[in-house]
Structure formats: C-alpha cells, structure tokens
Design a protein around this motif. Structure first.
Motif, PDB file in Angstrom:
ATOM      1  N   UNK A   1      -3.199  -0.881   3.547  1.00 19.75           N
ATOM      2  CA  UNK A   1      -3.276  -2.093   4.371  1.00 19.75           C
ATOM      3  C   UNK A   1      -4.331  -3.018   3.781  1.00 19.75           C
ATOM      4  N   UNK A   2      -3.957  -4.287   3.598  1.00 15.03           N
ATOM      5  CA  UNK A   2      -4.876  -5.287   3.071  1.00 15.03           C
ATOM      6  C   UNK A   2      -4.563  -5.638   1.632  1.00 15.03           C
ATOM      7  N   UNK A   3      -5.098  -6.778   1.191  1.00 13.37           N
ATOM      8  CA  UNK A   3      -4.916  -7.207  -0.195  1.00 13.37           C
ATOM      9  C   UNK A   3      -6.248  -7.248  -0.941  1.00 13.37           C
ATOM     10  N   UNK A   4      -7.153  -8.154  -0.557  1.00 12.88           N
ATOM     11  CA  UNK A   4      -8.451  -8.237  -1.245  1.00 12.88           C
ATOM     12  C   UNK A   4      -9.414  -7.155  -0.768  1.00 12.88           C
ATOM     13  N   UNK A   5      -9.413  -6.851   0.501  1.00 12.86           N
ATOM     14  CA  UNK A   5     -10.103  -5.687   1.059  1.00 12.86           C
ATOM     15  C   UNK A   5      -9.016  -4.777   1.593  1.00 12.86           C
ATOM     16  N   UNK A   6      -9.058  -3.511   1.206  1.00 11.73           N
ATOM     17  CA  UNK A   6      -7.946  -2.639   1.557  1.00 11.73           C
ATOM     18  C   UNK A   6      -8.416  -1.238   1.924  1.00 11.73           C
ATOM     19  N   UNK A   7      -7.531  -0.536   2.619  1.00 12.13           N
ATOM     20  CA  UNK A   7      -7.711   0.879   2.931  1.00 12.13           C
ATOM     21  C   UNK A   7      -6.372   1.569   2.694  1.00 12.13           C
ATOM     22  N   UNK A   8      -6.425   2.769   2.128  1.00  9.94           N
ATOM     23  CA  UNK A   8      -5.209   3.538   1.854  1.00  9.94           C
ATOM     24  C   UNK A   8      -5.366   4.922   2.472  1.00  9.94           C
ATOM     25  N   UNK A   9      -4.316   5.382   3.154  1.00 10.21           N
ATOM     26  CA  UNK A   9      -4.258   6.738   3.703  1.00 10.21           C
ATOM     27  C   UNK A   9      -3.030   7.404   3.098  1.00 10.21           C
ATOM     28  N   UNK A  10      -3.249   8.590   2.512  1.00  8.38           N
ATOM     29  CA  UNK A  10      -2.151   9.304   1.855  1.00  8.38           C
ATOM     30  C   UNK A  10      -2.075  10.749   2.344  1.00  8.38           C
ATOM     31  N   UNK A  11      -0.867  11.207   2.594  1.00  5.14           N
ATOM     32  CA  UNK A  11      -0.608  12.626   2.844  1.00  5.14           C
ATOM     33  C   UNK A  11      -0.362  13.279   1.490  1.00  5.14           C
ATOM     34  N   UNK A  12      -0.951  14.450   1.271  1.00  6.22           N
ATOM     35  CA  UNK A  12      -0.863  15.144  -0.013  1.00  6.22           C
ATOM     36  C   UNK A  12      -0.154  16.470   0.186  1.00  6.22           C
TER      37      UNK A  12
ATOM     38  N   UNK B   1      -2.336  23.009  -0.717  1.00 11.30           N
ATOM     39  CA  UNK B   1      -1.041  23.092  -0.051  1.00 11.30           C
ATOM     40  C   UNK B   1      -0.719  21.796   0.678  1.00 11.30           C
ATOM     41  N   UNK B   2      -1.708  21.226   1.348  1.00 20.12           N
ATOM     42  CA  UNK B   2      -1.529  19.937   2.027  1.00 20.12           C
ATOM     43  C   UNK B   2      -2.882  19.338   2.343  1.00 20.12           C
ATOM     44  N   UNK B   3      -2.893  18.033   2.595  1.00 17.81           N
ATOM     45  CA  UNK B   3      -4.150  17.374   2.903  1.00 17.81           C
ATOM     46  C   UNK B   3      -3.958  15.895   3.131  1.00 17.81           C
ATOM     47  N   UNK B   4      -5.069  15.203   3.308  1.00 18.76           N
ATOM     48  CA  UNK B   4      -5.075  13.760   3.530  1.00 18.76           C
ATOM     49  C   UNK B   4      -6.184  13.156   2.667  1.00 18.76           C
ATOM     50  N   UNK B   5      -5.884  12.018   2.034  1.00 19.69           N
ATOM     51  CA  UNK B   5      -6.870  11.273   1.261  1.00 19.69           C
ATOM     52  C   UNK B   5      -7.005   9.888   1.881  1.00 19.69           C
ATOM     53  N   UNK B   6      -8.249   9.470   2.113  1.00 16.62           N
ATOM     54  CA  UNK B   6      -8.522   8.122   2.632  1.00 16.62           C
ATOM     55  C   UNK B   6      -9.397   7.423   1.597  1.00 16.62           C
ATOM     56  N   UNK B   7      -8.954   6.260   1.112  1.00 16.22           N
ATOM     57  CA  UNK B   7      -9.738   5.463   0.163  1.00 16.22           C
ATOM     58  C   UNK B   7      -9.810   4.034   0.668  1.00 16.22           C
ATOM     59  N   UNK B   8     -10.836   3.337   0.224  1.00 19.30           N
ATOM     60  CA  UNK B   8     -11.009   1.930   0.580  1.00 19.30           C
ATOM     61  C   UNK B   8     -11.611   1.209  -0.606  1.00 19.30           C
ATOM     62  N   UNK B   9     -11.395  -0.102  -0.679  1.00 18.76           N
ATOM     63  CA  UNK B   9     -11.954  -0.871  -1.760  1.00 18.76           C
ATOM     64  C   UNK B   9     -11.826  -2.363  -1.531  1.00 18.76           C
ATOM     65  N   UNK B  10     -12.279  -3.114  -2.539  1.00 25.59           N
ATOM     66  CA  UNK B  10     -12.152  -4.561  -2.482  1.00 25.59           C
ATOM     67  C   UNK B  10     -11.990  -5.093  -3.895  1.00 25.59           C
ATOM     68  N   UNK B  11     -11.341  -6.228  -4.009  1.00 26.16           N
ATOM     69  CA  UNK B  11     -11.132  -6.914  -5.276  1.00 26.16           C
ATOM     70  C   UNK B  11     -12.050  -8.123  -5.316  1.00 26.16           C
ATOM     71  N   UNK B  12     -12.643  -8.370  -6.469  1.00 28.80           N
ATOM     72  CA  UNK B  12     -13.523  -9.520  -6.606  1.00 28.80           C
ATOM     73  C   UNK B  12     -12.875 -10.574  -7.442  1.00 28.80           C
TER      74      UNK B  12
END
Length: 136
Positions: free
Chosen positions: A105-116, A125-136
């Motif tokens: 969700x988001x373009x310049x500031x974003x957060x990503x949630x992934x099921x693994x 076997x399974x898990x969740x990854x949450x990452x966030x970032x921003x573009x300058x």
C-alpha cells in the motif's frame, strides 16, 4: 547487488565464524503496461562448519510480479538458493525456497505485508514479513 558477512577473530568463541561469506547477484525490472516483473540471480559463496568441505557455492534467485502504479497492489514472488548437484546438502547452506504472496500500500511511502510458504525442506514452513519504506 553484492555483500559479505565479515568474520570474527575466533571460530571457537561466539556465534559467528572466522570465515567470509560473499554473494553477488544481477537484477532487472521489466514494466509492460500495468505489470512489473523483477528478478535477480547470482552466486553465493558460503562457508560451512565442515572441516573437509569448508565452503559451498550456491545459486541465488528471486522473481516478483506485481501491478505497476497501483496505490494498493498485490504481488507474488519466489526467493531461494540451490546448492550444486555434485554433493548432498550441507547443514547451514541447504536449499532454501519461499513463495511470497502479499500486498503493498502506497507509492512514495509504502508498507508491504507478505505471507510466506517455504517449499524446500529447510525453508520456514510459513510466516509473515512486514516491510516499509519511502522513495526520495
């Protein structure tokens, strides 16, 4: 992209090793219309704890596909490593592979949630990854 894990001074003390791990990959991204596909492949030279087999050369890979330009975008990807066929897997540098399905969700500031979901024996076997970032 390239990187290394630097050694400690003593292999007998502490959590790390007295050897260097190295990886180098080459990546690319292709955008066609509303779809973006990115990939990366390369070589990892990883040390082991085996005295008679001190390193293993691994094929590293990743592939991701997602809509381009969407404010909320689903994605699917794979990431992993494969050892050569000349020997059985060595503990610590086994074949690894994960399927990742998520949403960003988001373009310049974003957060990503992934099921693994791991698809190799020693992958998670399974898990969740949450990452966030921003573009300058």
């Amino acid at each position: 992209r390239f990187g290394t894990r630097l050694p400690t001074t003593d292999n007998r003390v502490g959590l790390d090793r007295d050897a260097i791990d190295f990886f180098a990959t080459l990546g690319g991204r292709f955008v066609t219309g509303a779809l973006a596909v990115s990939g990366e492949a390369g070589l990892g030279i990883h040390t082991t704890r085996e005295t008679n087999f001190e390193q293993d050369d691994l094929f590293l890979y990743s592939l991701r596909a997602a809509p381009h330009g969407w404010l909320i975008a689903p994605s699917v990807g794979i990431v992993g490593q494969k050892h050569g066929n000349s020997h059985s897997p060595i503990r610590g540098v086994e074949d690894l592979g994960e399927l990742r399905i998520g949403v960003r969700a988001g373009n310049r500031r974003w957060i990503r949630v992934e099921a693994v979901k791991g698809y190799e024996t020693f992958s998670p076997s399974q898990g969740v990854i949450v990452t966030a970032g921003f573009l300058r």
